[in-house]
Design a protein around this motif. Structure first.
Motif, PDB file in Angstrom:
ATOM      1  N   THR A   3       0.813  -1.421   0.153  1.00  0.00           N
ATOM      2  CA  THR A   3       0.224  -0.158  -0.173  1.00  0.00           C
ATOM      3  C   THR A   3       0.709   1.044   0.275  1.00  0.00           C
ATOM      4  O   THR A   3       1.771   1.049   1.149  1.00  0.00           O
ATOM      5  N   LEU A   4       0.498   2.861  -0.843  1.00  0.00           N
ATOM      6  CA  LEU A   4       1.636   3.636  -0.956  1.00  0.00           C
ATOM      7  C   LEU A   4       0.022   4.610  -0.619  1.00  0.00           C
ATOM      8  O   LEU A   4      -0.462   4.571  -1.563  1.00  0.00           O
ATOM      9  N   SER A   5       0.970   5.497   0.550  1.00  0.00           N
ATOM     10  CA  SER A   5       0.029   6.371   0.422  1.00  0.00           C
ATOM     11  C   SER A   5       0.906   7.915  -0.692  1.00  0.00           C
ATOM     12  O   SER A   5       2.247   8.312  -0.424  1.00  0.00           O
ATOM     13  N   LEU A   6      -0.409   8.631  -1.326  1.00  0.00           N
ATOM     14  CA  LEU A   6       0.353   9.002  -2.389  1.00  0.00           C
ATOM     15  C   LEU A   6      -0.542  10.938  -2.261  1.00  0.00           C
ATOM     16  O   LEU A   6      -1.502  10.253  -2.567  1.00  0.00           O
ATOM     17  N   ARG A   7       0.130  11.621  -2.034  1.00  0.00           N
ATOM     18  CA  ARG A   7      -0.354  13.191  -1.966  1.00  0.00           C
ATOM     19  C   ARG A   7      -0.263  13.444  -3.603  1.00  0.00           C
ATOM     20  O   ARG A   7       1.206  13.960  -4.699  1.00  0.00           O
ATOM     21  N   LEU A   8      -0.904  13.889  -4.221  1.00  0.00           N
ATOM     22  CA  LEU A   8      -0.901  14.904  -5.715  1.00  0.00           C
ATOM     23  C   LEU A   8      -1.596  15.746  -5.726  1.00  0.00           C
ATOM     24  O   LEU A   8      -3.101  15.924  -5.063  1.00  0.00           O
ATOM     25  N   PRO A   9      -1.445  16.844  -6.623  1.00  0.00           N
ATOM     26  CA  PRO A   9      -1.923  17.961  -6.503  1.00  0.00           C
ATOM     27  C   PRO A   9      -3.835  17.500  -7.123  1.00  0.00           C
ATOM     28  O   PRO A   9      -4.242  16.162  -7.620  1.00  0.00           O
ATOM     29  N   ASP A  10      -4.579  18.590  -6.482  1.00  0.00           N
ATOM     30  CA  ASP A  10      -6.251  18.355  -7.060  1.00  0.00           C
ATOM     31  C   ASP A  10      -6.600  17.971  -8.545  1.00  0.00           C
ATOM     32  O   ASP A  10      -7.127  17.188  -8.852  1.00  0.00           O
ATOM     33  N   SER A  11      -5.929  19.015  -8.980  1.00  0.00           N
ATOM     34  CA  SER A  11      -5.800  18.732 -10.734  1.00  0.00           C
ATOM     35  C   SER A  11      -5.609  17.618 -11.984  1.00  0.00           C
ATOM     36  O   SER A  11      -6.254  17.092 -12.614  1.00  0.00           O
ATOM     37  N   LEU A  12      -4.213  17.446 -10.806  1.00  0.00           N
ATOM     38  CA  LEU A  12      -4.094  15.615 -11.442  1.00  0.00           C
ATOM     39  C   LEU A  12      -4.969  14.840 -10.962  1.00  0.00           C
ATOM     40  O   LEU A  12      -4.989  13.560 -11.855  1.00  0.00           O
ATOM     41  N   HIS A  13      -5.567  14.818  -9.902  1.00  0.00           N
ATOM     42  CA  HIS A  13      -6.668  13.329  -9.532  1.00  0.00           C
ATOM     43  C   HIS A  13      -7.056  14.048  -9.947  1.00  0.00           C
ATOM     44  O   HIS A  13      -7.799  12.752 -10.514  1.00  0.00           O
ATOM     45  N   LYS A  14      -7.838  14.609 -10.518  1.00  0.00           N
ATOM     46  CA  LYS A  14      -9.079  15.158 -11.052  1.00  0.00           C
ATOM     47  C   LYS A  14      -9.409  14.234 -12.422  1.00  0.00           C
ATOM     48  O   LYS A  14      -9.971  13.226 -13.397  1.00  0.00           O
ATOM     49  N   GLN A  15      -7.960  14.166 -13.376  1.00  0.00           N
ATOM     50  CA  GLN A  15      -7.949  13.936 -14.358  1.00  0.00           C
ATOM     51  C   GLN A  15      -7.916  12.326 -14.489  1.00  0.00           C
ATOM     52  O   GLN A  15      -7.880  11.690 -14.932  1.00  0.00           O
ATOM     53  N   ILE A  16      -7.038  12.004 -13.393  1.00  0.00           N
ATOM     54  CA  ILE A  16      -6.110  10.289 -13.314  1.00  0.00           C
ATOM     55  C   ILE A  16      -7.828   9.834 -13.188  1.00  0.00           C
ATOM     56  O   ILE A  16      -8.316   8.978 -14.098  1.00  0.00           O
ATOM     57  N   ARG A  17      -8.684  10.521 -11.858  1.00  0.00           N
ATOM     58  CA  ARG A  17      -9.622   9.530 -11.853  1.00  0.00           C
ATOM     59  C   ARG A  17     -10.902  10.071 -13.308  1.00  0.00           C
ATOM     60  O   ARG A  17     -11.509   8.949 -13.528  1.00  0.00           O
ATOM     61  N   ARG A  18     -10.688  10.910 -14.162  1.00  0.00           N
ATOM     62  CA  ARG A  18     -11.493  10.866 -15.184  1.00  0.00           C
ATOM     63  C   ARG A  18     -11.015   9.955 -16.726  1.00  0.00           C
ATOM     64  O   ARG A  18     -11.697   9.663 -16.990  1.00  0.00           O
ATOM     65  N   LEU A  19      -9.538   9.790 -16.528  1.00  0.00           N
ATOM     66  CA  LEU A  19      -9.071   9.278 -17.428  1.00  0.00           C
ATOM     67  C   LEU A  19      -9.334   7.674 -17.211  1.00  0.00           C
ATOM     68  O   LEU A  19     -10.001   6.585 -18.350  1.00  0.00           O
ATOM     69  N   ALA A  20      -8.932   7.213 -16.297  1.00  0.00           N
ATOM     70  CA  ALA A  20      -9.471   5.845 -14.982  1.00  0.00           C
ATOM     71  C   ALA A  20     -10.814   5.097 -15.782  1.00  0.00           C
ATOM     72  O   ALA A  20     -11.745   4.274 -15.574  1.00  0.00           O
ATOM     73  N   LYS A  21     -12.572   6.223 -15.021  1.00  0.00           N
ATOM     74  CA  LYS A  21     -13.260   6.232 -15.986  1.00  0.00           C
ATOM     75  C   LYS A  21     -14.053   6.353 -17.391  1.00  0.00           C
ATOM     76  O   LYS A  21     -14.118   5.332 -17.503  1.00  0.00           O
ATOM     77  N   ARG A  22     -12.388   6.850 -18.060  1.00  0.00           N
ATOM     78  CA  ARG A  22     -12.990   6.545 -19.387  1.00  0.00           C
ATOM     79  C   ARG A  22     -12.874   4.970 -19.982  1.00  0.00           C
ATOM     80  O   ARG A  22     -13.201   4.706 -20.396  1.00  0.00           O
ATOM     81  N   ASP A  23     -11.590   5.102 -18.928  1.00  0.00           N
ATOM     82  CA  ASP A  23     -11.678   3.431 -19.668  1.00  0.00           C
ATOM     83  C   ASP A  23     -11.221   1.615 -18.821  1.00  0.00           C
ATOM     84  O   ASP A  23     -11.216   1.203 -19.417  1.00  0.00           O
ATOM     85  N   GLY A  24     -12.571   2.539 -18.221  1.00  0.00           N
ATOM     86  CA  GLY A  24     -13.655   1.405 -17.031  1.00  0.00           C
ATOM     87  C   GLY A  24     -12.577   0.655 -16.187  1.00  0.00           C
ATOM     88  O   GLY A  24     -12.556  -0.194 -16.203  1.00  0.00           O
ATOM     89  N   VAL A  25     -11.814   1.306 -15.857  1.00  0.00           N
ATOM     90  CA  VAL A  25     -10.541   0.544 -14.689  1.00  0.00           C
ATOM     91  C   VAL A  25     -10.514   1.871 -13.534  1.00  0.00           C
ATOM     92  O   VAL A  25     -11.525   3.016 -13.527  1.00  0.00           O
ATOM     93  N   SER A  26      -9.924   0.726 -11.986  1.00  0.00           N
ATOM     94  CA  SER A  26     -10.611   1.745 -11.405  1.00  0.00           C
ATOM     95  C   SER A  26      -9.168   2.988 -11.302  1.00  0.00           C
ATOM     96  O   SER A  26      -7.970   3.030 -12.647  1.00  0.00           O
ATOM     97  N   ILE A  27      -8.242   4.189 -10.575  1.00  0.00           N
ATOM     98  CA  ILE A  27      -7.667   4.860 -10.078  1.00  0.00           C
ATOM     99  C   ILE A  27      -6.994   3.876  -9.853  1.00  0.00           C
ATOM    100  O   ILE A  27      -5.354   4.120 -10.353  1.00  0.00           O
ATOM    101  N   ASN A  28      -6.444   2.858  -8.874  1.00  0.00           N
ATOM    102  CA  ASN A  28      -5.230   1.962  -8.686  1.00  0.00           C
ATOM    103  C   ASN A  28      -5.234   0.940  -9.601  1.00  0.00           C
ATOM    104  O   ASN A  28      -3.628   1.621  -9.865  1.00  0.00           O
ATOM    105  N   GLN A  29      -6.154   1.335 -10.425  1.00  0.00           N
ATOM    106  CA  GLN A  29      -5.256   0.210 -11.995  1.00  0.00           C
ATOM    107  C   GLN A  29      -4.819   1.038 -12.645  1.00  0.00           C
ATOM    108  O   GLN A  29      -3.555   1.008 -12.973  1.00  0.00           O
ATOM    109  N   LEU A  30      -4.743   2.564 -12.928  1.00  0.00           N
ATOM    110  CA  LEU A  30      -4.353   3.328 -13.765  1.00  0.00           C
ATOM    111  C   LEU A  30      -3.058   3.583 -13.130  1.00  0.00           C
ATOM    112  O   LEU A  30      -2.256   3.937 -14.241  1.00  0.00           O
ATOM    113  N   ILE A  31      -2.825   4.429 -11.889  1.00  0.00           N
ATOM    114  CA  ILE A  31      -1.850   3.979 -11.309  1.00  0.00           C
ATOM    115  C   ILE A  31      -0.296   3.088 -11.261  1.00  0.00           C
ATOM    116  O   ILE A  31       0.424   2.867 -11.555  1.00  0.00           O
TER     117      ILE A  31
END
Length: 78
Positions: A3-31
């Motif tokens: 398990t890894l705790s990671l701090r991300l800027p809100d803007s990056l987190h938002k983009q990751i969330r959007r891309l994960a949703k678009r690709d149909g994967v979890s944020i963990n899988q995308l990262i």
């Protein structure tokens, strides 16, 4: 698995969330996938650098000198 705790800027987190949703994967899988791609690229760079360090321009030139000076086969020309 770790398990890894990671701090991300809100803007990056938002983009990751959007891309994960678009690709149909979890944020963990995308990262995890992005981290694996980066590790593979860096290891490939290390491998190629190590292989290049064993090379010799003189030996390369000697091999190229053995190639006959003939025009390319018409089927090979694009």
């Amino acid at each position: 698995m770790s398990t890894l705790s990671l701090r991300l800027p809100d803007s990056l987190h938002k983009q990751i969330r959007r891309l994960a949703k678009r690709d149909g994967v979890s944020i963990n899988q995308l990262i995890a996938s992005a981290a694996a791609e980066k590790v593979a690229a860096l290891l490939t760079e290390d491998y190629l650098r190590e292989r290049a360090s064993r090379g010799s321009r003189e030996r390369f030139g000697a091999v190229l000198a053995k190639v006959p000076a003939v025009p390319p086969d018409p089927d090979d020309v694009v």
